[in-house]
Scaffold this active site. Structure first.
Site, PDB file in Angstrom:
ATOM      1  N   TYR A   1       0.820  -1.209   0.000  1.00 10.54           N
ATOM      2  CA  TYR A   1       0.000   0.000   0.000  1.00 10.54           C
ATOM      3  C   TYR A   1       0.857   1.264   0.000  1.00 10.54           C
ATOM      4  CZ  TYR A   1      -3.312   3.583   1.244  1.00 10.54           C
ATOM      5  OH  TYR A   1      -4.071   4.718   1.222  1.00 10.54           O
TER       6      TYR A   1
ATOM      7  N   TRP B   1       1.166   5.617  -1.869  1.00  6.28           N
ATOM      8  CA  TRP B   1       0.913   6.513  -2.985  1.00  6.28           C
ATOM      9  C   TRP B   1       2.010   6.498  -4.042  1.00  6.28           C
ATOM     10  CZ3 TRP B   1      -2.349  11.226  -3.750  1.00  6.28           C
ATOM     11  CH2 TRP B   1      -3.582  11.103  -3.077  1.00  6.28           C
TER      12      TRP B   1
END
Ligand SMILES: Nc1nc2c(c(=O)[nH]1)N[C@H]1C(S)=C(S)[C@@H](COP(=O)(O)OP(=O)(O)OC[C@H]3O[C@@H](n4cnc5c(=O)[nH]c(N)nc54)[C@H](O)[C@@H]3O)O[C@H]1N2
Ligand SMILES: Nc1nc2c(c(=O)[nH]1)N[C@H]1C(S)=C(S)[C@@H](COP(=O)(O)OP(=O)(O)OC[C@H]3O[C@@H](n4cnc5c(=O)[nH]c(N)nc54)[C@H](O)[C@@H]3O)O[C@H]1N2
Ligand SMILES: [Mo]
Length: 744
Positions: free
Chosen positions: A107, A109
């Site tokens: 996980y 960005w």
């Protein structure tokens, strides 16, 4: 010197390059409110914290030690040698324990750019070598993604990005905007994949000109633009306030019965709780006032205002990043339904305006430009924020949204494009849990706390060191992101790293399909061009885009547009919601059937385990840990931290709380509780509710030897519990702490 434009999660900007180095950045001319984040880029990209070479942790290399993560030193190795070691280890784990022993949720960005998206690259690679344990949802909206389909149907993110009222509609129709958790242009600086024109602040100027009443219901005044009214509210208590607003509607005859009859189910099952018949506690303003800190008269007046004007309720994502975060989300939909304005333009309820810059923009959707991840042969998926729990409790059962399953037994973690030692809660506990897997492999451009806690570290390029296409569904610009500089140190693209590993594991051809990254970009781009043409949107060929550097796509909706649930309101028979009843579910038989005390069949006020209602002498203050204004999460932090006086990070504290502790602005303090402690710099402000402190996320987590985190990472303080057995989201905003002066 050469100047070109590139894109990022925080928008487009111009970059000056000289002698292979980024020397300056400047705003993109078409952006009315450019973000200041790129200013630090020259320092960050060439920072000494860049990972220069493939690195293997000495203790792991020597004896497969697991205890020295974070404190051991690393051995630099040539690429081929490090890749051989990683491939052998992946092979050993998959053969000995099966691919169910590999956690590859990965996980985070990462960076913008359609092809070089690290997480997609990691998933594709792991799928090709037999699969991996994946994760569901996000830290952003994990809890909402679980609860809202039961209430409004449909994937929640589709609602959010494709159906919610656009800013134009709100501007034209809304008279009262009630913002739980605010709408903060600081957060709207960023958007997944990019936001080129930053317009959120501009819309609030328009609202003010129009005389719209904008009411910020939040512990911090600064959560909404200046000029908005502020109703300070105790964190974790919004559901109590919403219940009291509903109670006033019901007792003052303001509930829209015909809307409830036509478009909802279960009000009769909820009403006895609201009126106090089922539990002896009417949810009156007098009941709510001591819980939420808003006086009864203000609540009554607000309920009347909401019922007598065109009202849009907005709820920030932060409210569901908290224990029992399901409840304010569900209750806001119920309150909107009782007002009867759902489906009218500029009214009803909406989620996450301002959370990222793209929410509220309306564009024609264009498909394409995604690098296929393939199929995952492993079926095991955990809720993303339960990683610590998973590592601590292998093979133990846990609940999630109606299912009960054992956690997998993870032997190897693979992470590319995220920083769990930034994003997860209770980092000291995560550090301990992190010693359980046999091997941890990380790609990152920088020596983050996660990279430092890995066994095999591969240096990844940043977007400035490779070419890509920049495009986001919530944006109408498209960029050719040029390679601006050569790779720093020996960094390689994630794609190259995975291709080399796949090759060694006998799946090279499946991973690359014989294409270089330039060929993949060409292919994805041509696919996109074809699909766009079908939608009537003309896109130039790649050479032309490369030449032009960027273009604006003619996909913006004109004039007042989208209204959430308008067809449903018009004719709920013909346009049912994707809920079991086809209606808004005020009571859910499905959820009731799960039998969860922490998320029963209708919305209820459930106090978090840690909030002002449970404050003790040892931990009397509620900590909120919002997103940082000066960066994205933990990215670019190493360069920002070099600025004199920038670290430790600032903690905002009310003057009365500060005075009680003999603290003044600028003082070095420690923020602490039983889980951990960090340094911070005090900033006194009347713009925060007394009893609450705010410390933004993103300061880099320190080393294992530090008994007090030096830079001010709030996740040494936050609690690692799921929002409930239903959502299992992250509960970052539910934590109690104390603050004390430190000697500078
Ligand atoms: N206390 C508290 N904690 C929170 C939150 C909160 O509100 N409070 N919010 C949560 C939320 S909503 C989120 S989304 C998370 C964010 O958590 P993350 O998304 O994990 O945080 P980032 O710092 O963006 O991590 C991205 C990492 O990818 C690396 N990277 C960038 N580009 C590339 C690339 O091309 N390749 C590779 N291999 N790596 C790259 C960066 O250097 C960085 O280390 O944090 C969560 N944590
Ligand atoms: N500049 C910048 N912008 C970002 C990011 C970033 O790192 N930097 N990260 C992006 C990401 S990944 C996400 S998910 C979004 C997150 O967007 P949000 O979830 O909206 O943002 P937060 O900053 O976590 O919280 C916003 C405010 O909610 C308030 N709040 C906390 N708890 C409560 C509560 O119980 N009740 C009420 N009423 N208010 C409460 C706090 O005062 C806080 O300042 O931001 C995005 N935008
Ligand atoms: Mo997020």
């Amino acid at each position: 010197m050469r100047t070109q434009v590139t894109s990022s999660h925080w928008g487009a900007f111009e970059v000056d390059v000289e002698d292979g180095r980024i020397i300056a950045t400047r705003p993109f001319a078409e952006d009315p409110h450019p973000s200041a984040i790129p200013a630090i880029l020259p320092e960050a990209v060439h920072h000494r914290s860049r990972i220069a070479r493939p690195s293997v942790r000495r203790g792991w290399l020597k004896s497969r030690d697991r205890g020295g993560r974070g404190s051991d030193d690393f051995v630099d190795l040539p690429w081929d040698e490090a890749l051989d070691i990683a491939a052998d280890e992946l092979d050993r784990v998959r053969k000995t324990h099966g691919n169910e022993a590999i956690f590859g949720g990965s996980y985070g960005w990462g960076s913008a750019g359609r092809f070089h998206h690290a997480q997609s690259q990691a998933h594709r690679f792991l799928n090709k070598i037999g699969g991996y344990v994946a994760s569901f949802g996000s830290y952003s909206t994990g809890c909402a993604q679980a609860i809202m389909p039961h209430v409004l149907g449909g994937p929640f993110l589709k609602f959010l990005y494709e159906h919610q009222d656009g800013w134009e509609t709100i501007c034209e129709h809304t008279e009262t905007l009630v913002m739980f958790g605010g709408i903060n242009p600081k957060n709207a600086q960023v958007s997944m994949g990019g936001v080129t024109r930053h317009e959120t602040a501009h819309w609030f100027d328009r609202f003010a000109e129009k005389g719209m009443r904008c009411i910020n219901v939040s512990p911090q005044r600064t959560d909404a633009p200046e000029g908005c009214e502020w109703i300070p509210v105790t964190p974790g208590s919004d559901t109590a306030l919403m219940l009291a607003l509903a109670y006033v509607l019901e007792t003052d005859g303001l509930t829209d019965r015909s809307f409830l009859d036509r478009c909802t189910v279960g009000f009769d099952r909820f009403r006895p709780y609201l009126m106090g018949q089922s539990d002896g506690a009417p949810k009156s303003p007098e009941w709510a006032a001591p819980l939420c800190g808003v006086d009864a008269q203000t609540i009554r007046a607000l309920a009347h205002r909401m019922a007598s004007t065109r009202t849009l309720i907005t709820v920030a994502w932060s409210l569901q990043r908290a224990e029992h975060g399901e409840q304010p989300y569900w209750m806001s939909a119920v309150l909107a339904a009782m007002l009867g304005q759902v489906g009218l333009p500029g009214a009803g309820v909406g989620y996450g305006y301002g959370a990222i810059g793209g929410v509220g923009k309306s564009f024609k959707g264009l498909r394409g430009m995604t690098f296929s991840q393939g199929e995952n042969p492993v079926q095991t998926v955990i809720p993303v924020a339960r990683i610590g729990d998973m590592l601590r409790n292998p093979r133990q059962p846990y609940d999630f949204n109606g299912r009960r399953e054992p956690y997998p037994d993870i032997k190897l973690i693979y992470w590319a494009g995220g920083n769990p030692f930034h994003h997860h809660q209770d980092l000291n506990a995560l550090h301990d849990a992190w010693t359980r897997p046999q091997t941890i492999i990380v790609h990152d451009p920088w020596w983050t706390a996660t990279a430092k806690r890995a066994d095999i570290v591969f240096p990844a390029t940043t977007p400035y060191e490779r070419a890509d296409i920049g495009r986001a569904n919530l944006d109408d610009y498209m960029f050719h992101m040029p390679q601006l500089i050569p790779p720093v140190g020996e960094a390689r693209d994630d794609y190259e790293i995975f291709a080399a590993l796949a090759e060694r594991l006998g799946h090279g051809e499946e991973f690359t399909e014989g294409r270089s990254s330039a060929e993949w970009i060409e292919l994805l781009y041509e696919e996109f061009r074809g699909l766009a043409r079908e939608e009537g949107v003309d896109v130039p060929d790649l050479d032309t885009l490369r030449e032009r550097n960027w273009m604006r796509l003619p996909i913006a909706a004109r004039g007042p547009n989208r209204t959430l649930l308008a067809p449903f309101r018009e004719d709920p028979e013909a346009h049912p919601l994707q809920t079991p009843s086809g209606r808004i579910e005020i009571f859910s038989e499905t959820i009731e059937g799960f039998g969860y005390a922490d998320c029963p069949g209708h919305p209820v006020f459930l106090p978090p385990g840690e909030w002002r209602g449970t404050a003790t002498g040892a931990a009397p203050l509620h900590l909120v840990s919002p997103q940082p204004g000066d960066k994205l999460h933990s990215q670019l932090e190493s360069a920002l931290a070099d600025v004199a006086g920038a670290r430790p990070e600032s903690v905002i504290i009310h003057p009365a709380d500060a005075a009680a502790r003999a603290i003044t602005t600028g003082d070095l303090v420690q923020v602490f509780n039983a889980r951990g402690a960090c340094r911070a710099r005090a900033v006194l402000s009347e713009d925060i509710l007394q009893g609450v402190v705010a410390l933004p996320t993103g300061a880099w987590f320190g080393d294992p030897g530090d008994n007090i985190d030096p830079h001010g990472n709030p996740n040494v303080l936050t609690r690692d519990v799921g929002t409930s057995r239903l959502g299992q989201g992250c509960s970052a905003h539910s934590a109690l702490v104390d603050v004390a002066p430190l000697n500078d």
